[in-house]
Design an enzyme around this catalytic site. Structure first.
Site, short mmCIF file in Angstrom:
data_model
loop_
_atom_site.label_atom_id
_atom_site.label_comp_id
_atom_site.label_asym_id
_atom_site.label_seq_id
_atom_site.Cartn_x
_atom_site.Cartn_y
_atom_site.Cartn_z
N CYS A 300 22.50 53.74 -8.44
CA CYS A 300 23.22 54.98 -8.16
C CYS A 300 24.29 54.83 -7.09
O CYS A 300 25.39 55.36 -7.27
CB CYS A 300 22.27 56.14 -7.86
SG CYS A 300 20.75 55.71 -7.04
N HIS A 351 24.03 58.19 -14.63
CA HIS A 351 24.28 59.18 -13.58
C HIS A 351 25.33 60.16 -14.03
O HIS A 351 26.40 59.75 -14.48
CB HIS A 351 24.71 58.48 -12.29
CG HIS A 351 23.64 57.62 -11.72
ND1 HIS A 351 23.60 56.26 -11.92
CD2 HIS A 351 22.51 57.93 -11.04
CE1 HIS A 351 22.52 55.77 -11.36
NE2 HIS A 351 21.83 56.75 -10.82
N LYS A 432 11.95 65.08 -9.33
CA LYS A 432 12.11 64.38 -10.60
C LYS A 432 11.33 65.07 -11.71
O LYS A 432 10.32 65.71 -11.46
CB LYS A 432 11.56 62.95 -10.50
CG LYS A 432 12.05 62.15 -9.32
CD LYS A 432 11.60 60.71 -9.43
CE LYS A 432 10.14 60.52 -9.10
NZ LYS A 432 9.65 59.16 -9.35
N HIS A 478 20.30 61.78 -12.03
CA HIS A 478 19.91 60.41 -12.41
C HIS A 478 19.04 60.50 -13.65
O HIS A 478 18.22 61.39 -13.76
CB HIS A 478 19.07 59.74 -11.32
CG HIS A 478 19.63 59.80 -9.94
ND1 HIS A 478 19.89 58.66 -9.22
CD2 HIS A 478 19.94 60.84 -9.13
CE1 HIS A 478 20.34 59.00 -8.02
NE2 HIS A 478 20.39 60.31 -7.94
#
Length: 616
Positions: A300, A351, A432, A478
Site C-alpha cells: 500500500c 488499492h 477489515k 485495500h
RNA sequence: GCCGGCAUAGCUCAGUGGCCAGAGCGGCUGUUUUGUAAACAGCGGGUCGUGGGUUCGACUCCCUCUGCCGGCUCCA
C-alpha cells in the site's frame, strides 16, 4: 437440541475437571490454571514445575481418569465468600487460582481484558459485584468454577487425550508458560470414533502431503524455512487463480501497476509500518553505499507514491491499482507452517483511492468480486468484521474508526453476507472485512480481505482537488481477493483434496497409449499438438507399462480426463474419455469425436465451470 | 520467539548399545506390445539431517545447530 448441547458442554467441562483430578493424583504439586470447553472437547492448563508432560504420559493419565469415572463420584457444588475463596487458594497453594480470584474481587470479572470468553466461563458470569464464588468438588479435587457440571464423574461420555502443548498463562507472552492438555470428548464412543475417523481422513488431504504427492511445491533446507518453491504444476495453480482474481477487478477498471521489492525504510516510517512491524522486516544492504533497504512486506505505501505522483481531481477518482506481487515478512520460525504461513507471500493486492461518497460503491464492487471468486471455487466462507479494541495499537481518531467500522458493517449487511464481529482483529490503520476459510482439520484462516483506511491517506498527505477547488483527502480501500496466494492454496488444496476443476488443473488431460508402436505414439502426439493449440494442458503417457497401470497413475495424479489411444481411436477418430468422478455429470461412457472433445474441454476451462458437459 | 514431539533410500516406513542398515513403491535395464486402478525379471540407490560428546563399540544414549509437526504468541 439446545439441551443436548448444554449436556455435551457439561460433559466436556466435567472431563476437564477429571483430567485435573487425575493430574493432581499423579503430580500432587501441580498448580492449575484454567480448564475450559473448546470445540470438540476441552483442555486444562497445568504447571508441573520442572516436570514436563509428554504424550507418553497420556496412558497413565487416562487410566487414572478412567478410575475416577468408574467411581462415579458426585460433582458437588458449594459457594464461599470471595475472601474465603482467596484464603482457600492460598491454603491450597494455587497461585493462578488466587490471581483469578483477586481479579474477580477487584473487577467483578476474571476477564480483566485478556481472557477469552471460554476461560471467563470457567469461573463466573462476569457481571455485577461478586460476593460469593462457586466451587465444584469431585472426590478429592476442588476447583473454583461457574459450572454447570454433570451430576457425577460417571456421566461424561467418551474422551481421548489428544495432545499437550505450551500455552502462556492468560495468553500473555510475558507470563509463565504452562502446559495445556487437550482432550477430545463426545457424548458417545461412536461419536468420538466418527470424529477420530474424520481427522484421519483430513490427514489424507493435508495440503503439505498433497503438495508432495501431486508435485505442486517443494521446500529446501538450502533455501530456508517458510520459502516454498513452486514446481511447473504448482505454478499453473498460482497463475490461473491470480489471473482470475485480476480479471475480476479489471472488470471494475482496476489498472495493473508494478512496484520494486525493496525500498528505503522511509516509506514505512511514513506509513507507520516501521514502528509497528520494524522487527519483522527483512533488511538488505547495498555493498556500495552501505545504505540499508528493506524488503517490502506489503504494497500500500508504494501505491500511495504512484497516486501522489500527479495532481488528482475529484473527477479522476476513484483511482484503482492492482498488483499481484510477492512480499517478504520475517515471520517467527514457530509461526511458519506449510503454505499457510510463509516468509515470501504473494498478494493479489489492490488499492482504491476514492472520495467519501464513493466508498459504498467501491466496497460493494469488491464484495461482488469476492463472492464471484469464492462461488467459482465453490467455497463457502464466513465473514469476519474485524474491529479495533481499546488498546493503543491503532492509528487515527476514534471518530474515524467508528465511522469506518459502521460503513463496513453496512456493506456486509447490504450484501447479505454471513458475518460475525470481532474486536482486536483490525489492521492498525483501519477495520477489515475478512473472509475466513476452514482447512481440512477445521482451523480457520483469513483469505480475502477488504479494508477501509483513513490513516495512510492522512499520513502520506494524499489529496485531490475538490469540486470547489479546495484540497480534499481521499480514502483508501485495500483488498486482496485470494489474500496470500500461498495461504489460499493451502486451504484450496485441502478443500478440493487435490481434485482441481479443469480450469485450474495443472494437467487437464492424460493421453495413454495402448502400446509403444509408432502409429499409436504418433497419433497420441498429434492429438496432444491439437490440444495445445486450443490452450489445453495435457501429457502423453507412452511408457512401457500396462494400460491398467497407466490408468492408475493418471487416477493418482487426479487428472480430470484420461483418454486411452489405441487402434480403435485411430480408426474411428472417436474417444471415450474417462472422467474424474467429481466432475462427471453422468457416469455413462459415450464416444465423442476427438476434435469435439478437445473443444468442449477448452471451452469449459475458459468458462471456469466445475462440472463437465461432455455427457450432458 | 516459547513449550512438547519428530528427522533412516526419491516416497511410505521397518530396524529397543554389538557382524557389511532392510522392505514395498518409484527409478534404471531387459523381456513383454499391453484396452480402463499395479505384467515379469534383474540392477542401482544411504556419511542413518548437521556438528560435537559418552563408550572398546552409536542409526540407537547426551548436547548444539538446521529443518519439520502440534499448540502458544503473532499475522500489516
Amino acid at each position: 437440541m439446545a439441551d443436548q448441547n448444554d449436556q455435551l458442554h457439561a460433559m466436556r467441562h466435567s472431563l476437564a475437571h477429571i483430567t485435573a483430578t487425575a493430574i493432581q493424583h499423579l503430580w500432587p504439586e501441580t498448580k492449575f490454571g484454567v480448564g475450559p470447553v473448546v470445540e470438540n472437547g476441552f483442555y486444562y492448563d497445568v504447571d508441573l514445575g520442572e516436570t514436563k508432560l509428554s504424550e507418553d504420559d497420556f496412558t497413565k493419565i487416562e487410566t487414572e481418569m478412567q478410575k475416577i469415572i468408574a467411581s462415579d463420584l458426585p460433582f458437588e457444588r458449594f459457594e464461599k465468600p470471595i475472601d474465603e475463596a482467596i484464603a482457600w487458594a492460598q491454603e491450597a497453594k494455587q497461585p493462578y487460582k488466587e490471581e483469578l480470584l483477586n481479579d474477580l474481587k477487584r473487577a467483578g470479572t476474571t476477564v480483566a481484558n485478556d481472557l477469552n470468553a471460554d476461560e471467563l466461563g470457567t469461573i463466573a458470569d462476569g457481571d455485577a459485584q461478586v460476593e460469593n464464588v462457586s466451587f465444584y468438588k469431585d472426590g478429592d479435587f476442588t476447583d473454583l468454577c461457574r459450572g454447570p457440571h454433570v451430576v457425577s464423574t460417571g456421566k461424561v461420555g467418551a474422551f481421548k487425550l489428544q495432545r499437550v502443548s505450551g500455552a502462556y498463562w492468560r495468553g500473555k507472552i510475558e507470563n509463565a508458560q504452562m502446559q495445556r492438555i487437550y482432550g477430545l470428548a463426545f457424548a458417545s464412543p461412536k461419536e468420538l470414533r466418527v470424529h477420530l475417523d474424520m481427522l484421519e481422513e483430513a490427514k489424507k488431504r493435508d495440503h503439505r502431503k498433497l503438495g508432495q504427492e501431486l508435485d505442486l511445491f517443494v521446500f529446501s533446507d538450502m533455501v530456508g524455512s517458510g520459502l516454498p518453491m513452486f514446481t511447473p504444476r504448482g505454478t499453473v495453480l498460482r497463475d490461473e487463480l491470480a489471473a482470475f482474481s485480476n480479471e475480476l477487478r479489471q472488470r471494475y477498471d482496476f489498472q495493473k501497476v508494478w512496484t520494486p521489492h525493496i525500498t528505503k525504510k522511509d516509506l514505512y516510517e511514513a506509513s507507520g509500518h516501521w514502528a509497528k512491524f520494524g522487527d519483522e522486516l527483512f533488511l538488505v544492504k547495498s555493498q556500495e553505499t552501505s545504505d540499508e533497504l528493506v524488503m517490502k512486506p506489503m504494497n500500500c505505501p508504494h501505491h500511495t507514491r504512484i497516486y501522489e505522483s500527479q495532481p488528482r481531481s475529484y473527477r479522476d477518482l476513484p483511482v484503482r491499482y492492482l498488483e499481484t506481487t510477492t512480499d517478504y515478512r520475517d515471520e517467527k520460525t514457530g509461526e511458519l507452517g506449510g503454505l499457510n504461513r510463509v516468509r515470501a507471500l504473494t498478494q493479489d493486492d489492490s488499492h482504491v483511492f476514492c472520495r467519501h461518497d464513493q466508498i459504498e460503491t467501491e466496497i460493494n464492487n469488491l464484495l461482488e468480486c469476492a463472492n464471484e471468486l469464492y462461488g467459482t471455487v465453490d467455497m463457502k466462507l464466513r465473514v469476519r468484521l474485524s474491529y479495533r479494541d481499546d488498546t493503543d495499537a491503532y492509528l487515527g481518531s476514534p471518530e474515524l474508526w467508528q465511522s469506518a467500522q459502521e460503513q463496513l458493517k453496512n456493506a456486509v449487511i447490504a450484501n447479505n453476507l454471513d458475518y460475525f464481529e470481532q474486536t482486536g482483529e483490525a489492521a492498525f490503520y483501519g477495520p477489515k472485512i475478512d473472509f475466513m476459510a476452514t482447512d481440512a482439520i477445521g482451523r480457520e484462516h483469513q483469505v480475502a480481505t477488504v479494508q477501509l483506511d483513513f490513516v495512510q491517506p492522512e499520513r502520506f498527505g494524499l489529496e485531490y482537488v475538490g469540486e470547489d477547488g479546495g484540497k480534499q483527502q481521499p480514502v483508501m480501500i485495500h483488498c486482496a481477493l485470494l489474500g496470500s496466494i500461498e495461504r489460499f492454496l493451502s486451504v484450496y488444496i485441502e478443500h478440493t483434496a487435490g481434485k482441481f476443476p479443469v480450469w485450474v488443473a495443472p494437467e487437464q488431460i492424460r493421453l495413454i497409449s495402448v502400446n509403444q508402436e509408432d502409429v499409436t505414439v504418433n497419433f497420441a502426439n498429434e492429438v496432444r499438438a491439437k490440444a495445445k493449440k486450443l490452450g489445453l494442458r495435457l501429457e502423453v503417457d507412452n511408457s512401457n507399462e500396462s494400460v491398467g497401470k497407466k490408468i492408475r497413475a493418471a487416477e493418482l495424479s487426479k487428472v480430470p480426463y484420461t483418454v486411452v489411444i489405441g487402434e480403435k481411436e485411430i480408426t474411428s477418430g472417436e474417444v471415450i474419455p474417462r472422467i474424474r468422478k467429481d466432475i462427471a455429470v453422468q457416469s455413462e461412457d459415450r464416444a465423442v469425436r476427438i476434435e469435439e472433445f478437445l473443444k468442449t474441454i477448452a471451452n469449459e476451462a475458459k468458462s471456469r465451470v466445475q462440472k463437465t458437459s461432455l455427457h450432458g
